[in-house]
Design a protein around this motif. Sequence first.
Motif, PDB file in Angstrom:
ATOM      1  N   UNK A   1     129.884  -4.546  65.485  1.00  0.00           N
ATOM      2  CA  UNK A   1     130.111  -4.284  66.911  1.00  0.00           C
ATOM      3  C   UNK A   1     128.792  -3.896  67.570  1.00  0.00           C
ATOM      4  N   UNK A   2     128.421  -4.618  68.632  1.00  0.00           N
ATOM      5  CA  UNK A   2     127.099  -4.416  69.222  1.00  0.00           C
ATOM      6  C   UNK A   2     127.089  -3.379  70.344  1.00  0.00           C
ATOM      7  N   UNK A   3     128.155  -3.324  71.165  1.00  0.00           N
ATOM      8  CA  UNK A   3     128.179  -2.461  72.362  1.00  0.00           C
ATOM      9  C   UNK A   3     126.972  -2.749  73.262  1.00  0.00           C
ATOM     10  N   UNK A   4     126.685  -4.026  73.469  1.00  0.00           N
ATOM     11  CA  UNK A   4     125.491  -4.439  74.215  1.00  0.00           C
ATOM     12  C   UNK A   4     125.804  -5.473  75.291  1.00  0.00           C
ATOM     13  N   UNK A   5     127.034  -5.512  75.771  1.00  0.00           N
ATOM     14  CA  UNK A   5     127.401  -6.535  76.751  1.00  0.00           C
ATOM     15  C   UNK A   5     126.718  -6.303  78.091  1.00  0.00           C
ATOM     16  N   UNK A   6     126.689  -7.353  78.894  1.00  0.00           N
ATOM     17  CA  UNK A   6     126.228  -7.235  80.273  1.00  0.00           C
ATOM     18  C   UNK A   6     127.393  -6.821  81.156  1.00  0.00           C
ATOM     19  N   UNK A   7     127.095  -6.566  82.425  1.00  0.00           N
ATOM     20  CA  UNK A   7     128.124  -6.172  83.376  1.00  0.00           C
ATOM     21  C   UNK A   7     129.259  -7.191  83.370  1.00  0.00           C
ATOM     22  N   UNK A   8     130.493  -6.710  83.334  1.00  0.00           N
ATOM     23  CA  UNK A   8     131.631  -7.614  83.279  1.00  0.00           C
ATOM     24  C   UNK A   8     132.088  -7.902  81.866  1.00  0.00           C
ATOM     25  N   UNK A   9     131.500  -7.174  80.867  1.00  0.00           N
ATOM     26  CA  UNK A   9     131.884  -7.333  79.453  1.00  0.00           C
ATOM     27  C   UNK A   9     131.669  -8.755  78.938  1.00  0.00           C
ATOM     28  N   UNK A  10     130.536  -9.339  79.334  1.00  0.00           N
ATOM     29  CA  UNK A  10     130.166 -10.666  78.848  1.00  0.00           C
ATOM     30  C   UNK A  10     128.814 -10.588  78.147  1.00  0.00           C
ATOM     31  N   UNK A  11     128.495 -11.550  77.274  1.00  0.00           N
ATOM     32  CA  UNK A  11     127.172 -11.541  76.649  1.00  0.00           C
ATOM     33  C   UNK A  11     126.083 -11.778  77.685  1.00  0.00           C
ATOM     34  N   UNK A  12     124.941 -11.122  77.495  1.00  0.00           N
ATOM     35  CA  UNK A  12     123.801 -11.279  78.402  1.00  0.00           C
ATOM     36  C   UNK A  12     122.503 -11.355  77.622  1.00  0.00           C
ATOM     37  N   UNK A  13     121.390 -11.096  78.299  1.00  0.00           N
ATOM     38  CA  UNK A  13     120.072 -11.347  77.697  1.00  0.00           C
ATOM     39  C   UNK A  13     119.817 -10.578  76.403  1.00  0.00           C
ATOM     40  N   UNK A  14     120.221  -9.293  76.322  1.00  0.00           N
ATOM     41  CA  UNK A  14     119.953  -8.537  75.090  1.00  0.00           C
ATOM     42  C   UNK A  14     120.762  -9.100  73.923  1.00  0.00           C
ATOM     43  N   UNK A  15     121.986  -9.533  74.191  1.00  0.00           N
ATOM     44  CA  UNK A  15     122.810 -10.158  73.140  1.00  0.00           C
ATOM     45  C   UNK A  15     122.201 -11.491  72.723  1.00  0.00           C
TER      46      UNK A  15
END
Length: 407
Positions: free
Chosen positions: A29-43
């Motif tokens: 589990x990463x706990x690193x999503x972008x706003x809106x609980x979607x994958x973003x740049x850090x993921x």
Amino acid sequence: MSSDSILYSPYTLPCGVTVRNRLVKAAMEENMSSLGNVPGESMYSLYRYWAHGNLGMIITGNVMVDRSSMTGPGGVALEKSNDLAPFQKWAKIIKSNGALAIMQINHPGRQVLKAMQGNAIAPSAVPLDMGKHSKLFAQPREMTCQDIHEVCKRFVETAKQAELAGFDGVEIHAAHGYLLTQFLSPLTNQRQDEWGGSIINRARLLINIVSQVRAVCAKDFIVMVKLNSADFQKNGFSFDDSCEVVNRLEALGVDVVELSGGSYEAPAMQGQTRDDTTLAREAYFLEFAKVLESKTDIPLMTTGGIKRAEVAERVIQQGCALVGLASALAITPDLAKKWQQEWTYSGVIPHCTWKDKSLASLANMAMVRRQLRRLGNNITTLRDPSPLWSLILDMLHRNKMTKRDVG
């Protein structure tokens, strides 16, 4: 030559798809999503490291089927209404160097932090027993039959969305104390209707989800199930129960069963149990896999504590089709590649030895997540992180994410 090892040989799954080698990045589990609980740049940055690490398959961390029920802040959720673009980019990155992309799909059930103000539901209204830490979790509500059918529908819709986004398959999470595990365990499922009682009834929701995912997705779409070998609590979900569930899954054409174990209450996935079961120091669940392998034709995968090529190879030689690597890949994302260059290279798995097992478990997870965040920010990982400092940093990050997600 280490490249001649069976670890680097291809394997064809029942659905006809071939995995280029036996090494799999298991879910963390990463706990690193972008706003809106979607994958973003850090993921995306994090998964690029694994994509170029010579793995055969990469399984994502928890992707929730319901945004109103999240395990924790900064999680990813995929519902029918989602814009697929961020997920399409994620799948493309994972597959960019030849690995298969598998999305792990999940519902936390009662394992919802109170601070998340989420919808905590369970087969029965049995709260988590985490000792003095129990108050961190929401009090669950017993599900109605309508709730159960709604959850089933959500799993199926999320699987279809994953397929449309370009993922090669899904892994349905029925381990580690999450909702499907709560149905499987007699400790948490005390229902008197068709969803409780016998193991057949307790497995009904999982079986329904698998059969419906198989029906709506393509024949070559990989369907995996992550299952507890046992939940390592007295009078809980037993190994005999696990064997019975696997027999049912075999009839549905499941491609892989990943054998794990434990829950938040008894974190066997970190080598800790509550029922005095002794687990191996590495490859925690291999003994269970060896017994199960003789009872089923489903390809098996085991994850838990593996950090050396020699141990990973033994897992395959003793009957598993695939071997899952998790925490070791948080610190050494290219571990599979390093083994090809130096067979005796040992990965690192952070381990906290505090007496409070619940707190030590949280610290173990915090140390791993800290490394994932470092990779997401393109910073070198730490081989020996401080448990206390990691826990503090994790709490700060989670508080920040909670404020963002809860608003």
